[in-house]
Design a protein around this motif. Structure first.
Motif, PDB file in Angstrom:
ATOM      1  N   LEU A  36       0.831  -1.210   0.000  1.00 28.21           N
ATOM      2  CA  LEU A  36       0.000   0.000   0.000  1.00 28.21           C
ATOM      3  C   LEU A  36       0.866   1.261   0.000  1.00 28.21           C
ATOM      4  CD1 LEU A  36      -2.779  -1.132   2.473  1.00 28.21           C
ATOM      5  CD2 LEU A  36      -3.030  -0.730   0.013  1.00 28.21           C
ATOM      6  N   GLU A  37       1.943   1.236   0.754  1.00 29.54           N
ATOM      7  CA  GLU A  37       2.852   2.380   0.775  1.00 29.54           C
ATOM      8  C   GLU A  37       3.500   2.584  -0.589  1.00 29.54           C
ATOM      9  OE1 GLU A  37       6.769   3.949   3.228  1.00 29.54           O
ATOM     10  OE2 GLU A  37       5.592   2.311   4.052  1.00 29.54           O
ATOM     11  N   ASN A  38       3.889   1.489  -1.240  1.00 30.95           N
ATOM     12  CA  ASN A  38       4.468   1.560  -2.571  1.00 30.95           C
ATOM     13  C   ASN A  38       3.449   2.124  -3.573  1.00 30.95           C
ATOM     14  OD1 ASN A  38       6.329   1.204  -4.659  1.00 30.95           O
ATOM     15  ND2 ASN A  38       5.707  -0.911  -5.011  1.00 30.95           N
ATOM     16  N   ALA A  39       2.203   1.668  -3.477  1.00 28.76           N
ATOM     17  CA  ALA A  39       1.148   2.166  -4.361  1.00 28.76           C
ATOM     18  C   ALA A  39       0.921   3.663  -4.133  1.00 28.76           C
ATOM     19  CB  ALA A  39      -0.148   1.389  -4.121  1.00 28.76           C
ATOM     20  N   ALA A  40       0.893   4.080  -2.882  1.00 32.37           N
ATOM     21  CA  ALA A  40       0.709   5.505  -2.577  1.00 32.37           C
ATOM     22  C   ALA A  40       1.867   6.330  -3.141  1.00 32.37           C
ATOM     23  CB  ALA A  40       0.596   5.707  -1.062  1.00 32.37           C
ATOM     24  N   GLY A  41       3.070   5.802  -3.065  1.00 32.78           N
ATOM     25  CA  GLY A  41       4.221   6.498  -3.627  1.00 32.78           C
ATOM     26  C   GLY A  41       4.114   6.650  -5.137  1.00 32.78           C
ATOM     27  N   LYS A  42       3.652   5.598  -5.811  1.00 39.16           N
ATOM     28  CA  LYS A  42       3.479   5.664  -7.267  1.00 39.16           C
ATOM     29  C   LYS A  42       2.403   6.684  -7.643  1.00 39.16           C
ATOM     30  CE  LYS A  42       4.989   1.034  -8.611  1.00 39.16           C
ATOM     31  NZ  LYS A  42       4.586  -0.204  -9.289  1.00 39.16           N
ATOM     32  N   ILE A  43       1.324   6.715  -6.884  1.00 42.25           N
ATOM     33  CA  ILE A  43       0.260   7.689  -7.145  1.00 42.25           C
ATOM     34  C   ILE A  43       0.793   9.100  -6.950  1.00 42.25           C
ATOM     35  CG2 ILE A  43      -1.956   8.587  -6.326  1.00 42.25           C
ATOM     36  CD1 ILE A  43      -2.675   5.616  -5.665  1.00 42.25           C
ATOM     37  N   GLY A  44       1.486   9.325  -5.844  1.00 40.66           N
ATOM     38  CA  GLY A  44       2.034  10.651  -5.561  1.00 40.66           C
ATOM     39  C   GLY A  44       3.018  11.107  -6.615  1.00 40.66           C
ATOM     40  N   GLU A  45       3.890  10.212  -7.050  1.00 35.69           N
ATOM     41  CA  GLU A  45       4.877  10.563  -8.075  1.00 35.69           C
ATOM     42  C   GLU A  45       4.197  10.831  -9.417  1.00 35.69           C
ATOM     43  OE1 GLU A  45       8.730  11.335  -9.599  1.00 35.69           O
ATOM     44  OE2 GLU A  45       7.855  11.351  -7.602  1.00 35.69           O
ATOM     45  N   GLY A  46       3.201  10.018  -9.758  1.00 31.82           N
ATOM     46  CA  GLY A  46       2.461  10.245 -10.996  1.00 31.82           C
ATOM     47  C   GLY A  46       1.748  11.584 -10.991  1.00 31.82           C
ATOM     48  N   LEU A  47       1.113  11.922  -9.889  1.00 31.58           N
ATOM     49  CA  LEU A  47       0.432  13.213  -9.782  1.00 31.58           C
ATOM     50  C   LEU A  47       1.415  14.370  -9.886  1.00 31.58           C
ATOM     51  CD1 LEU A  47      -2.161  12.452  -6.966  1.00 31.58           C
ATOM     52  CD2 LEU A  47      -2.610  12.782  -9.405  1.00 31.58           C
ATOM     53  N   ARG A  48       2.581  14.212  -9.266  1.00 32.10           N
ATOM     54  CA  ARG A  48       3.595  15.265  -9.339  1.00 32.10           C
ATOM     55  C   ARG A  48       4.030  15.499 -10.784  1.00 32.10           C
ATOM     56  NH1 ARG A  48       8.705  15.842 -10.040  1.00 32.10           N
ATOM     57  NH2 ARG A  48       9.190  13.623 -10.085  1.00 32.10           N
ATOM     58  N   ILE A  49       4.266  14.417 -11.506  1.00 29.06           N
ATOM     59  CA  ILE A  49       4.686  14.529 -12.903  1.00 29.06           C
ATOM     60  C   ILE A  49       3.589  15.178 -13.740  1.00 29.06           C
ATOM     61  CG2 ILE A  49       5.181  13.179 -14.997  1.00 29.06           C
ATOM     62  CD1 ILE A  49       6.752  11.244 -13.115  1.00 29.06           C
ATOM     63  N   PHE A  50       2.347  14.735 -13.584  1.00 30.25           N
ATOM     64  CA  PHE A  50       1.255  15.326 -14.360  1.00 30.25           C
ATOM     65  C   PHE A  50       1.092  16.805 -14.032  1.00 30.25           C
ATOM     66  CE2 PHE A  50      -0.665  10.871 -14.571  1.00 30.25           C
ATOM     67  CZ  PHE A  50      -0.162  10.639 -15.835  1.00 30.25           C
ATOM     68  N   ARG A  51       1.238  17.153 -12.760  1.00 31.51           N
ATOM     69  CA  ARG A  51       1.119  18.556 -12.344  1.00 31.51           C
ATOM     70  C   ARG A  51       2.223  19.389 -13.003  1.00 31.51           C
ATOM     71  NH1 ARG A  51      -0.157  17.646  -7.164  1.00 31.51           N
ATOM     72  NH2 ARG A  51       2.008  17.316  -6.625  1.00 31.51           N
ATOM     73  N   GLU A  52       3.446  18.895 -12.984  1.00 30.48           N
ATOM     74  CA  GLU A  52       4.563  19.614 -13.603  1.00 30.48           C
ATOM     75  C   GLU A  52       4.355  19.768 -15.110  1.00 30.48           C
ATOM     76  OE1 GLU A  52       8.163  17.523 -12.657  1.00 30.48           O
ATOM     77  OE2 GLU A  52       8.138  18.192 -10.561  1.00 30.48           O
ATOM     78  N   GLU A  53       3.880  18.717 -15.758  1.00 27.16           N
ATOM     79  CA  GLU A  53       3.704  18.758 -17.207  1.00 27.16           C
ATOM     80  C   GLU A  53       2.566  19.655 -17.653  1.00 27.16           C
ATOM     81  OE1 GLU A  53       3.689  14.984 -19.141  1.00 27.16           O
ATOM     82  OE2 GLU A  53       5.808  14.688 -18.735  1.00 27.16           O
ATOM     83  N   THR A  54       1.611  19.875 -16.779  1.00 23.80           N
ATOM     84  CA  THR A  54       0.489  20.741 -17.149  1.00 23.80           C
ATOM     85  C   THR A  54       0.616  22.131 -16.539  1.00 23.80           C
ATOM     86  OG1 THR A  54      -0.832  19.860 -15.320  1.00 23.80           O
ATOM     87  CG2 THR A  54      -1.109  18.810 -17.475  1.00 23.80           C
ATOM     88  N   ASP A  55       1.717  22.369 -15.818  1.00 25.37           N
ATOM     89  CA  ASP A  55       1.978  23.668 -15.197  1.00 25.37           C
ATOM     90  C   ASP A  55       0.863  24.138 -14.286  1.00 25.37           C
ATOM     91  OD1 ASP A  55       3.693  24.872 -18.104  1.00 25.37           O
ATOM     92  OD2 ASP A  55       4.535  24.086 -16.248  1.00 25.37           O
ATOM     93  N   HIS A  56       0.239  23.193 -13.582  1.00 27.20           N
ATOM     94  CA  HIS A  56      -0.784  23.558 -12.605  1.00 27.20           C
ATOM     95  C   HIS A  56      -0.164  23.545 -11.214  1.00 27.20           C
ATOM     96  CE1 HIS A  56      -3.829  22.150 -15.674  1.00 27.20           C
ATOM     97  NE2 HIS A  56      -4.123  23.396 -15.449  1.00 27.20           N
ATOM     98  N   PRO A  57      -0.171  24.686 -10.545  1.00 27.90           N
ATOM     99  CA  PRO A  57       0.343  24.688  -9.171  1.00 27.90           C
ATOM    100  C   PRO A  57      -0.604  23.922  -8.258  1.00 27.90           C
ATOM    101  CG  PRO A  57      -0.549  26.830  -9.722  1.00 27.90           C
ATOM    102  CD  PRO A  57      -0.620  25.980 -10.975  1.00 27.90           C
ATOM    103  N   ARG A  58      -0.103  23.521  -7.131  1.00 24.44           N
ATOM    104  CA  ARG A  58      -0.938  22.777  -6.172  1.00 24.44           C
ATOM    105  C   ARG A  58      -2.135  23.533  -5.745  1.00 24.44           C
ATOM    106  NH1 ARG A  58       2.972  19.470  -2.171  1.00 24.44           N
ATOM    107  NH2 ARG A  58       4.652  19.357  -3.556  1.00 24.44           N
TER     108      ARG A  58
END
Length: 58
Positions: A36-58
């Protein structure tokens, strides 16, 4: 095999997590805290990448 783009890598990881969670839910499979921790890490990293690529701040 060509190297994956950041977007492709993030999508692949999110799909892996989605399949893992669906499998656990559909068949009552147990996921360890480490899984579950590994899955949460993958989700968090994926969201970070998508956020960076779309230039949407948090």
């Amino acid at each position: 095999m060509p190297e994956l783009s950041r977007h492709e890598w993030a999508t692949m990881n999110l799909e892996q997590v989605r399949r893992q969670l669906l499998d656990a839910a559909a068949f009552g499979k147990y996921m360890t805290p480490e899984q579950l921790e590994n899955a949460a890490g993958k989700i968090g990293e994926g969201l970070r990448i998508f956020r960076e690529e779309t230039d949407h701040p948090r």
